[in-house]
Design a protein around this motif. Structure first.
Motif, PDB file in Angstrom:
ATOM      1  N   PRO A   1     -41.879   0.282 -21.014  1.00 21.07           N
ATOM      2  CA  PRO A   1     -40.410   0.407 -21.033  1.00 21.07           C
ATOM      3  C   PRO A   1     -39.892   1.728 -20.495  1.00 21.07           C
ATOM      4  CG  PRO A   1     -41.311   0.649 -23.245  1.00 21.07           C
ATOM      5  CD  PRO A   1     -42.450   0.240 -22.376  1.00 21.07           C
ATOM      6  N   THR A   2     -40.744   2.719 -20.376  1.00 19.89           N
ATOM      7  CA  THR A   2     -40.285   4.019 -19.867  1.00 19.89           C
ATOM      8  C   THR A   2     -40.111   4.018 -18.360  1.00 19.89           C
ATOM      9  OG1 THR A   2     -42.531   4.904 -19.647  1.00 19.89           O
ATOM     10  CG2 THR A   2     -41.422   5.198 -21.775  1.00 19.89           C
ATOM     11  N   GLU A   3     -40.756   3.075 -17.669  1.00 18.61           N
ATOM     12  CA  GLU A   3     -40.647   3.092 -16.202  1.00 18.61           C
ATOM     13  C   GLU A   3     -40.519   1.717 -15.574  1.00 18.61           C
ATOM     14  OE1 GLU A   3     -45.071   3.332 -14.453  1.00 18.61           O
ATOM     15  OE2 GLU A   3     -44.482   5.152 -15.532  1.00 18.61           O
ATOM     16  N   GLU A   4     -40.531   0.650 -16.383  1.00 17.60           N
ATOM     17  CA  GLU A   4     -40.460  -0.699 -15.834  1.00 17.60           C
ATOM     18  C   GLU A   4     -39.336  -1.505 -16.477  1.00 17.60           C
ATOM     19  OE1 GLU A   4     -45.283  -0.945 -14.982  1.00 17.60           O
ATOM     20  OE2 GLU A   4     -44.402  -2.070 -16.648  1.00 17.60           O
ATOM     21  N   GLU A   5     -38.696  -2.306 -15.650  1.00 15.46           N
ATOM     22  CA  GLU A   5     -37.615  -3.203 -16.087  1.00 15.46           C
ATOM     23  C   GLU A   5     -38.052  -4.633 -15.814  1.00 15.46           C
ATOM     24  OE1 GLU A   5     -32.996  -4.296 -14.823  1.00 15.46           O
ATOM     25  OE2 GLU A   5     -34.134  -2.777 -13.732  1.00 15.46           O
ATOM     26  N   LEU A   6     -37.994  -5.498 -16.829  1.00 12.95           N
ATOM     27  CA  LEU A   6     -38.438  -6.877 -16.669  1.00 12.95           C
ATOM     28  C   LEU A   6     -37.502  -7.658 -15.758  1.00 12.95           C
ATOM     29  CD1 LEU A   6     -40.318  -9.238 -17.475  1.00 12.95           C
ATOM     30  CD2 LEU A   6     -38.766  -9.667 -19.395  1.00 12.95           C
ATOM     31  N   PHE A   7     -38.084  -8.275 -14.739  1.00 10.91           N
ATOM     32  CA  PHE A   7     -37.334  -9.197 -13.885  1.00 10.91           C
ATOM     33  C   PHE A   7     -37.407 -10.615 -14.453  1.00 10.91           C
ATOM     34  CE2 PHE A   7     -37.637 -12.309 -10.342  1.00 10.91           C
ATOM     35  CZ  PHE A   7     -36.298 -12.303  -9.971  1.00 10.91           C
ATOM     36  N   ARG A   8     -38.655 -11.089 -14.665  1.00  4.28           N
ATOM     37  CA  ARG A   8     -38.837 -12.442 -15.193  1.00  4.28           C
ATOM     38  C   ARG A   8     -40.288 -12.604 -15.628  1.00  4.28           C
ATOM     39  NH1 ARG A   8     -36.774 -15.810 -11.006  1.00  4.28           N
ATOM     40  NH2 ARG A   8     -34.735 -15.382 -11.916  1.00  4.28           N
ATOM     41  N   ILE A   9     -40.504 -13.513 -16.585  1.00  2.00           N
ATOM     42  CA  ILE A   9     -41.847 -13.876 -17.016  1.00  2.00           C
ATOM     43  C   ILE A   9     -42.175 -15.246 -16.420  1.00  2.00           C
ATOM     44  CG2 ILE A   9     -43.318 -14.407 -19.003  1.00  2.00           C
ATOM     45  CD1 ILE A   9     -41.272 -12.668 -20.663  1.00  2.00           C
ATOM     46  N   TYR A  10     -43.291 -15.317 -15.711  1.00  2.00           N
ATOM     47  CA  TYR A  10     -43.746 -16.576 -15.119  1.00  2.00           C
ATOM     48  C   TYR A  10     -44.977 -17.069 -15.877  1.00  2.00           C
ATOM     49  CZ  TYR A  10     -40.728 -15.411 -11.156  1.00  2.00           C
ATOM     50  OH  TYR A  10     -39.647 -15.094 -10.365  1.00  2.00           O
ATOM     51  N   CYS A  11     -44.945 -18.327 -16.304  1.00  2.00           N
ATOM     52  CA  CYS A  11     -46.075 -18.918 -17.033  1.00  2.00           C
ATOM     53  C   CYS A  11     -46.641 -20.083 -16.227  1.00  2.00           C
ATOM     54  CB  CYS A  11     -45.619 -19.420 -18.401  1.00  2.00           C
ATOM     55  SG  CYS A  11     -45.036 -18.125 -19.511  1.00  2.00           S
ATOM     56  N   TYR A  12     -47.957 -20.091 -16.057  1.00  2.00           N
ATOM     57  CA  TYR A  12     -48.627 -21.099 -15.243  1.00  2.00           C
ATOM     58  C   TYR A  12     -49.631 -21.857 -16.108  1.00  2.00           C
ATOM     59  CZ  TYR A  12     -46.742 -17.996 -11.697  1.00  2.00           C
ATOM     60  OH  TYR A  12     -45.894 -17.213 -10.946  1.00  2.00           O
ATOM     61  N   HIS A  13     -49.439 -23.172 -16.177  1.00  2.00           N
ATOM     62  CA  HIS A  13     -50.354 -23.980 -16.980  1.00  2.00           C
ATOM     63  C   HIS A  13     -50.187 -25.442 -16.581  1.00  2.00           C
ATOM     64  CE1 HIS A  13     -53.228 -24.297 -20.143  1.00  2.00           C
ATOM     65  NE2 HIS A  13     -52.483 -25.020 -20.951  1.00  2.00           N
ATOM     66  N   CYS A  14     -51.225 -26.227 -16.817  1.00  2.29           N
ATOM     67  CA  CYS A  14     -51.134 -27.659 -16.565  1.00  2.29           C
ATOM     68  C   CYS A  14     -50.429 -28.359 -17.712  1.00  2.29           C
ATOM     69  CB  CYS A  14     -52.534 -28.251 -16.394  1.00  2.29           C
ATOM     70  SG  CYS A  14     -53.346 -27.746 -14.873  1.00  2.29           S
ATOM     71  N   THR A  15     -49.601 -29.324 -17.374  1.00  2.00           N
ATOM     72  CA  THR A  15     -49.043 -30.173 -18.416  1.00  2.00           C
ATOM     73  C   THR A  15     -50.184 -31.008 -19.007  1.00  2.00           C
ATOM     74  OG1 THR A  15     -48.493 -31.805 -16.704  1.00  2.00           O
ATOM     75  CG2 THR A  15     -46.751 -30.286 -17.395  1.00  2.00           C
ATOM     76  N   PRO A  16     -50.123 -31.339 -20.288  1.00  2.00           N
ATOM     77  CA  PRO A  16     -51.243 -32.053 -20.918  1.00  2.00           C
ATOM     78  C   PRO A  16     -51.430 -33.455 -20.333  1.00  2.00           C
ATOM     79  CG  PRO A  16     -49.367 -31.942 -22.407  1.00  2.00           C
ATOM     80  CD  PRO A  16     -49.035 -31.068 -21.238  1.00  2.00           C
TER      81      PRO A  16
ATOM     82  N   ILE B   1     -38.501  -8.541  -3.929  1.00  2.11           N
ATOM     83  CA  ILE B   1     -37.710  -8.828  -5.122  1.00  2.11           C
ATOM     84  C   ILE B   1     -38.119  -7.927  -6.283  1.00  2.11           C
ATOM     85  CG2 ILE B   1     -37.242 -10.622  -6.859  1.00  2.11           C
ATOM     86  CD1 ILE B   1     -37.422 -12.626  -4.508  1.00  2.11           C
ATOM     87  N   VAL B   2     -39.423  -7.621  -6.365  1.00  2.65           N
ATOM     88  CA  VAL B   2     -39.922  -6.752  -7.431  1.00  2.65           C
ATOM     89  C   VAL B   2     -40.746  -5.616  -6.832  1.00  2.65           C
ATOM     90  CG1 VAL B   2     -39.957  -8.588  -9.160  1.00  2.65           C
ATOM     91  CG2 VAL B   2     -42.011  -8.132  -7.799  1.00  2.65           C
ATOM     92  N   ASP B   3     -40.917  -4.574  -7.623  1.00  2.00           N
ATOM     93  CA  ASP B   3     -41.759  -3.445  -7.231  1.00  2.00           C
ATOM     94  C   ASP B   3     -43.181  -3.585  -7.755  1.00  2.00           C
ATOM     95  OD1 ASP B   3     -39.492  -1.884  -6.119  1.00  2.00           O
ATOM     96  OD2 ASP B   3     -38.850  -1.841  -8.215  1.00  2.00           O
ATOM     97  N   ARG B   4     -43.311  -4.270  -8.904  1.00  2.00           N
ATOM     98  CA  ARG B   4     -44.609  -4.418  -9.539  1.00  2.00           C
ATOM     99  C   ARG B   4     -44.784  -5.842 -10.042  1.00  2.00           C
ATOM    100  NH1 ARG B   4     -44.955   1.150 -13.221  1.00  2.00           N
ATOM    101  NH2 ARG B   4     -45.260   2.576 -11.449  1.00  2.00           N
TER     102      ARG B   4
ATOM    103  N   LYS C   1     -38.679  -2.594 -10.956  1.00  2.00           N
ATOM    104  CA  LYS C   1     -38.435  -3.985 -11.321  1.00  2.00           C
ATOM    105  C   LYS C   1     -39.781  -4.711 -11.341  1.00  2.00           C
ATOM    106  CE  LYS C   1     -34.684  -5.840  -9.899  1.00  2.00           C
ATOM    107  NZ  LYS C   1     -33.626  -6.482  -9.083  1.00  2.00           N
ATOM    108  N   THR C   2     -40.071  -5.400 -12.452  1.00  2.00           N
ATOM    109  CA  THR C   2     -41.427  -5.901 -12.699  1.00  2.00           C
ATOM    110  C   THR C   2     -41.411  -7.355 -13.150  1.00  2.00           C
ATOM    111  OG1 THR C   2     -42.114  -3.665 -13.363  1.00  2.00           O
ATOM    112  CG2 THR C   2     -43.546  -5.485 -14.007  1.00  2.00           C
ATOM    113  N   ALA C   3     -42.286  -8.147 -12.545  1.00  2.00           N
ATOM    114  CA  ALA C   3     -42.498  -9.530 -12.959  1.00  2.00           C
ATOM    115  C   ALA C   3     -43.831  -9.629 -13.692  1.00  2.00           C
ATOM    116  CB  ALA C   3     -42.504 -10.456 -11.749  1.00  2.00           C
TER     117      ALA C   3
END
Length: 207
Positions: free
Chosen positions: A41-56, A153-156, A3-5
């Motif tokens: 995709p052969t060994e990892e399953e997406l948990f969630r994508i986290y995006c970090y940025h400042c609001t303008p 929660i995740v492995d990677r 499980k990968t974030a």
């Protein structure tokens, strides 16, 4: 399957994708597509994508030379970034973490300073740029890494950045038993500490 974030330092990602996409801004869909490319995709399953940025930055400031009142919320930069972040935050399996931009006055652009030194021409209004400082992005990445790792929660964790400020978060995640994979998008100035504290440096081709 592991499980990968995927954690995106969005300022860095947008800068790199701009060049890869032929000098145009990436869309929210393309950012998500890129994040999915980071997954094996052969060994990892997406948990969630986290995006970090400042609001303008959207306040009103007075130009130091022209004395004109500038509403940053009416600029194309503000409108474009605000729309992108709103769309990204509504994208499936994406969590957006907002930092803040602080206005620290005005600075003379490097290119303008070089030209003025060379030619002696007078200052112009276009020579100035707002001095904006990014805040809280590092802290929010650190908090998410701590939560993902300490709760198992995740492995990677796949981190896409070239900023060594994230090394403490990487070290913490590894101490908690999570594998940390670094994606640099072939950036030429990756700090040595980032490479040292990554379990793997992964190459990702895009588009």
């Amino acid at each position: 399957m592991k499980k990968t974030a995927v954690l995106l330092d969005l300022g860095f990602v947008l800068h790199k994708l701009y060049a890869l996409l032929g000098n145009r801004a990436a869309t929210a869909a393309e950012i998500r597509e890129f994040a999915e490319r980071c997954i094996n995709p052969t060994e990892e399953e997406l948990f969630r994508i986290y995006c970090y940025h400042c609001t303008p930055y959207g306040e009103v400031q007075t130009h130091p030379l022209t004395k004109q009142r500038i509403d940053f919320a009416a600029t194309p930069t503000y409108i474009g970034m605000n729309n992108l972040l709103r769309e990204l935050s509504l994208t499936d399996n994406v969590a957006f973490r907002a930092g803040e931009l602080s206005f620290d006055g005005w600075v003379i652009k490097k290119r303008s300073a070089e030209e003025i030194t060379r030619t002696g021409r007078p200052l112009q209004g276009s020579d100035f740029a707002p001095d904006l400082k990014q805040k809280r992005v590092d802290m929010k990445i650190g908090l998410d890494v701590a939560w993902l790792a300490s709760r198992q929660i995740v492995d990677r964790i796949i981190l896409v950045t070239a900023d060594s400020d994230f090394v403490p978060a990487m070290k913490f995640g590894r101490r908690e038993g999570v594998q940390v994979i670094l994606v640099t998008l072939s950036h030429r100035q990756v700090k040595h500490d980032l490479l040292v504290h990554a379990d793997e440096v992964r190459s990702v081709a895009y588009p």
